[in-house]
Enzyme design. Sequence first.
Site, PDB file in Angstrom:
ATOM      1  N   GLU A 175     -48.738  38.243 -16.444  1.00  0.00           N
ATOM      2  CA  GLU A 175     -48.388  37.000 -15.756  1.00  0.00           C
ATOM      3  C   GLU A 175     -49.081  35.807 -16.378  1.00  0.00           C
ATOM      4  O   GLU A 175     -48.723  34.663 -16.133  1.00  0.00           O
ATOM      5  CB  GLU A 175     -48.774  37.099 -14.278  1.00  0.00           C
ATOM      6  CG  GLU A 175     -47.923  38.113 -13.562  1.00  0.00           C
ATOM      7  CD  GLU A 175     -47.665  37.715 -12.138  1.00  0.00           C
ATOM      8  OE1 GLU A 175     -48.657  37.489 -11.432  1.00  0.00           O
ATOM      9  OE2 GLU A 175     -46.489  37.616 -11.744  1.00  0.00           O
ATOM     10  N   ASP A 365     -27.321   9.803 -38.634  1.00  0.00           N
ATOM     11  CA  ASP A 365     -27.812  10.312 -37.346  1.00  0.00           C
ATOM     12  C   ASP A 365     -26.640  10.861 -36.522  1.00  0.00           C
ATOM     13  O   ASP A 365     -25.554  11.126 -37.046  1.00  0.00           O
ATOM     14  CB  ASP A 365     -28.593   9.186 -36.636  1.00  0.00           C
ATOM     15  CG  ASP A 365     -29.655   9.701 -35.693  1.00  0.00           C
ATOM     16  OD1 ASP A 365     -29.292  10.144 -34.580  1.00  0.00           O
ATOM     17  OD2 ASP A 365     -30.855   9.673 -36.040  1.00  0.00           O
ATOM     18  N   ASP A 366     -26.844  11.003 -35.264  1.00  0.00           N
ATOM     19  CA  ASP A 366     -25.902  11.570 -34.295  1.00  0.00           C
ATOM     20  C   ASP A 366     -24.490  10.974 -34.446  1.00  0.00           C
ATOM     21  O   ASP A 366     -24.353   9.778 -34.679  1.00  0.00           O
ATOM     22  CB  ASP A 366     -26.463  11.218 -32.895  1.00  0.00           C
ATOM     23  CG  ASP A 366     -25.871  12.066 -31.815  1.00  0.00           C
ATOM     24  OD1 ASP A 366     -24.944  12.816 -32.097  1.00  0.00           O
ATOM     25  OD2 ASP A 366     -26.371  11.972 -30.671  1.00  0.00           O
ATOM     26  N   LYS A 475     -32.642  15.996 -39.707  1.00  0.00           N
ATOM     27  CA  LYS A 475     -33.397  15.539 -38.533  1.00  0.00           C
ATOM     28  C   LYS A 475     -33.030  16.488 -37.391  1.00  0.00           C
ATOM     29  O   LYS A 475     -31.856  16.593 -37.026  1.00  0.00           O
ATOM     30  CB  LYS A 475     -33.008  14.099 -38.201  1.00  0.00           C
ATOM     31  CG  LYS A 475     -33.714  13.516 -36.989  1.00  0.00           C
ATOM     32  CD  LYS A 475     -33.385  12.045 -36.848  1.00  0.00           C
ATOM     33  CE  LYS A 475     -33.958  11.428 -35.589  1.00  0.00           C
ATOM     34  NZ  LYS A 475     -33.490  10.046 -35.401  1.00  0.00           N
ATOM     35  N   CYS A 525     -37.900  16.192 -34.110  1.00  0.00           N
ATOM     36  CA  CYS A 525     -37.621  15.051 -33.230  1.00  0.00           C
ATOM     37  C   CYS A 525     -37.295  15.641 -31.872  1.00  0.00           C
ATOM     38  O   CYS A 525     -36.753  16.736 -31.771  1.00  0.00           O
ATOM     39  CB  CYS A 525     -36.421  14.281 -33.781  1.00  0.00           C
ATOM     40  SG  CYS A 525     -35.899  12.900 -32.749  1.00  0.00           S
ATOM     41  N   SER A 526     -37.630  14.924 -30.838  1.00  0.00           N
ATOM     42  CA  SER A 526     -37.198  15.352 -29.518  1.00  0.00           C
ATOM     43  C   SER A 526     -37.153  14.092 -28.675  1.00  0.00           C
ATOM     44  O   SER A 526     -38.148  13.724 -28.064  1.00  0.00           O
ATOM     45  CB  SER A 526     -38.190  16.373 -28.953  1.00  0.00           C
ATOM     46  OG  SER A 526     -37.913  16.587 -27.594  1.00  0.00           O
ATOM     47  N   GLY A 527     -36.028  13.383 -28.761  1.00  0.00           N
ATOM     48  CA  GLY A 527     -35.948  12.092 -28.097  1.00  0.00           C
ATOM     49  C   GLY A 527     -37.189  11.305 -28.466  1.00  0.00           C
ATOM     50  O   GLY A 527     -37.933  10.842 -27.605  1.00  0.00           O
ATOM     51  N   GLY A 528     -37.436  11.231 -29.785  1.00  0.00           N
ATOM     52  CA  GLY A 528     -38.706  10.706 -30.271  1.00  0.00           C
ATOM     53  C   GLY A 528     -39.694  11.845 -30.385  1.00  0.00           C
ATOM     54  O   GLY A 528     -39.409  12.884 -30.974  1.00  0.00           O
ATOM     55  N   ASP A 533     -46.059  18.721 -32.033  1.00  0.00           N
ATOM     56  CA  ASP A 533     -47.111  19.721 -31.858  1.00  0.00           C
ATOM     57  C   ASP A 533     -47.280  20.486 -33.156  1.00  0.00           C
ATOM     58  O   ASP A 533     -46.424  20.435 -34.048  1.00  0.00           O
ATOM     59  CB  ASP A 533     -46.757  20.655 -30.695  1.00  0.00           C
ATOM     60  CG  ASP A 533     -45.398  21.317 -30.881  1.00  0.00           C
ATOM     61  OD1 ASP A 533     -45.285  22.166 -31.770  1.00  0.00           O
ATOM     62  OD2 ASP A 533     -44.442  20.964 -30.156  1.00  0.00           O
ATOM     63  N   GLU A 613     -35.752 -11.912 -46.003  1.00  0.00           N
ATOM     64  CA  GLU A 613     -36.165 -10.627 -45.401  1.00  0.00           C
ATOM     65  C   GLU A 613     -35.943  -9.483 -46.400  1.00  0.00           C
ATOM     66  O   GLU A 613     -36.759  -8.576 -46.512  1.00  0.00           O
ATOM     67  CB  GLU A 613     -35.364 -10.362 -44.118  1.00  0.00           C
ATOM     68  CG  GLU A 613     -35.828 -11.227 -42.952  1.00  0.00           C
ATOM     69  CD  GLU A 613     -34.890 -11.162 -41.753  1.00  0.00           C
ATOM     70  OE1 GLU A 613     -35.373 -11.342 -40.624  1.00  0.00           O
ATOM     71  OE2 GLU A 613     -33.662 -10.966 -41.938  1.00  0.00           O
TER      72      GLU A 613
HETATM   73  C1  DGJ Z   1     -32.944  10.807 -30.004  1.00  0.00           C
HETATM   74  C2  DGJ Z   1     -33.644  10.480 -31.282  1.00  0.00           C
HETATM   75  O1  DGJ Z   1     -35.005  10.331 -31.091  1.00  0.00           O
HETATM   76  C3  DGJ Z   1     -33.003   9.233 -31.875  1.00  0.00           C
HETATM   77  O2  DGJ Z   1     -33.704   8.808 -33.002  1.00  0.00           O
HETATM   78  C4  DGJ Z   1     -31.593   9.562 -32.202  1.00  0.00           C
HETATM   79  O3  DGJ Z   1     -31.550  10.562 -33.195  1.00  0.00           O
HETATM   80  C5  DGJ Z   1     -30.862  10.018 -30.949  1.00  0.00           C
HETATM   81  N1  DGJ Z   1     -31.553  11.063 -30.281  1.00  0.00           N
HETATM   82  C6  DGJ Z   1     -29.458  10.464 -31.293  1.00  0.00           C
HETATM   83  O4  DGJ Z   1     -28.812  11.015 -30.229  1.00  0.00           O
END
Ligand code: DGJ
Length: 728
Positions: A175, A365-366, A475, A525-528, A533, A613
Amino acid sequence: MSIQFHEETGIFSLTTENTLYQIRADASGVLLHLYYGKKTDTDMSYLIRYTDRGFSGNPHELAGNRGFSLDTLPQEYAGSGVGDYRLPAVQVISPNGSRSVDLRYAGHEITAGRKPLPGLPFVRESRETETLTITLRDRVIGLEVQLKYHVFPGQDVIVRSARLVNAGDEPLLLEKAASACVDFPYGRFDVIHFHGRHCMERIPERLPLPRGMVSFGSRRGMSSHHSNPFVILCGRGATEDFGDCYGCMLMYSGGHLEEMEVDQAGSTRLVSGIQPDGFSWTLNAGEAFQTPEVLLSYSAEGLNGLSRQYHDIIRQQVIAPRWQQGARPVLINSWEAAYFDFDAEKILRFARTAKELGIEMLVLDDGWFGKRDNDNSGLGDWKVNERKLGCSMKELSDQIHALGLQFGLWFEPEMVNEDSDLYRAHPDWALTDPDRSPTLGRNQLVLDMSRQEVVDYLFDAMCAVLDSARIEYVKWDFNRSICNCYSHALPASRQGEAAHRFMLGTYQLLDRLLTRYPDLLIEGCSGGGGRFDAGMLYYCPQIWCSDDTDAIERLEIQRGTSYGYPVSTMGAHVSASPNHQTGRLTPLRTRGIVAQSGTFGYELNPEGQSESEREEIRQQIADYHRYADLIAQGNYYRLNELDDGGDFVAWMFAARDGREALVNLVISHVRANGPFPFVKLRGLKPDARYRLEGGEQVFSGAALMNGGFSFPLTRGDYPAHQLHFTEI
Ligand code: DGJ
């Protein structure tokens, strides 16, 4: 020899360059923790004191010795239910319902090097690594615990894990199976943990440890934005540069728990491992369960000293050798430039402009696959949407390469949308409770990575895309927390295994892809930074640090991340101003300096930049290349204290040989008639003389480190200073 066993006393001494970790198997087989801290050359068992404390019981075989109690002695891996009332490292239910675990020494082995951990990320061996395995046994239930210690002398790191083996005849139900337990019999500590949320990860909070129990962790099936699997215990007076600091970093990307308990006598126990809440694992006779590894480190040189040790071990033994040296490509990512609204023509326009600016890789990206024009559908269908792109992935990639750029692609392998062909064909491949509507996160479900057929499907689907075109970078995203963690492939009695089996499936997929594409650069990456880790870093040498790309917010996020992780692992991009998350206006120079302290890139529409720029971006990229080695390989120092209430954030890099330094300072709050921003430099040679670039002035290392350096007052929002010193 960094590991020594002294037959007569039963003492194990694990020594690194500056630290000593000492354990003793005593006459009754109890494995006692004697000492962890600055190196000494003695038997530290004099620190153990025996006394009769009321309500702390005594083992039966020592009847009459009321001074001997599991409850008062420092334990190396605490059992449960047999008289130590503090936090257990292991909890097991036996077939007769008993929950008692009494672990006693049964043998040990010292070997050179280390063996890989099957199925889990691990700290790669160095030439100096030695391994100690101590076997503990509960003679009644037949549980055997093999405690592993891998010593990394040069980095002052000791890596621990536990392998639990059912050496009996009957099944056992685990456990809780912590990776490590460390008792500190003396001293009062502060704990620093790293909390956060989406768009604000790894924010350090320092708290005095109270009497009783304190814990941090994640129940999200991921290491999470909310609580990083890393804690620091430090002396009450420790600062960035002085004082005792202990780090405990779990190399795992799933749910985790870090627990601390200050007991009746003021001793402190630290336990770290897989999140036990919701976890159970059936261990049939002869089977074994391997915990993830924990990286322990001690520094007498404050928080900066401790951070540098973690930076070194991660750069040298966690990151894959392929990525340890050499600058990573400067990339432009399409997300904040186009979101879901693109076709190949637009991407090629970005690529052409990016090339003119000196950018080296374009990342799409996505949105390039399945039916994916928003985040409601398509995940799982990893087939190129040629209708949307207007061409095949090969054609797009060929044209990008023809411009002289590398090409990267986004995936989110572990997820599926209900509106996808994959889900329609295999609804049972998602983690969902039977007879219950699943909880959605970003409108998506989580795939059951514990199923081999799911991992195989993803491997084949990703390989089909990666084989179809030249793709140098992936990514790897993960955009929701896990819940309804029910696997349709596991029996009811084994549902407690689903979350860890999920992680094993993800690690297997990463491993197979990297075996097939050894040069593929995978950015985690995980939503940023929701899975920032050491586990992910084993596969992904860089991780997108946060979805918050605002440079001023990034000062906090990247600073917090730096306590455990080197800047060479932090994905950081220059994004548009006004920033898409905060609406803040920040000078391009400041955005560049902040992103430069990471794996540098851009996250904006390159066509939307003015000529001046563009010129500045060209210069930023040239500067990045100039300083890339110093930043990625040098020693990193935070130059202001946590919560010092100041109006600026400063940090620096010193070359390992002390011959060069780069100092950065960003004003986060400009004040009328304020004090001059002031810092003391670190990591220089006191007797050397340094020239500040751009002038004739020469300073001694001693002056810069003791007298410090003050900066002129500035006007306007968020200016940044960057100073480059070179030894003359
Ligand atoms: C979350 C990532 O952190 C973003 O940079 C981007 O790749 C989006 N997802 C795409 O859905």
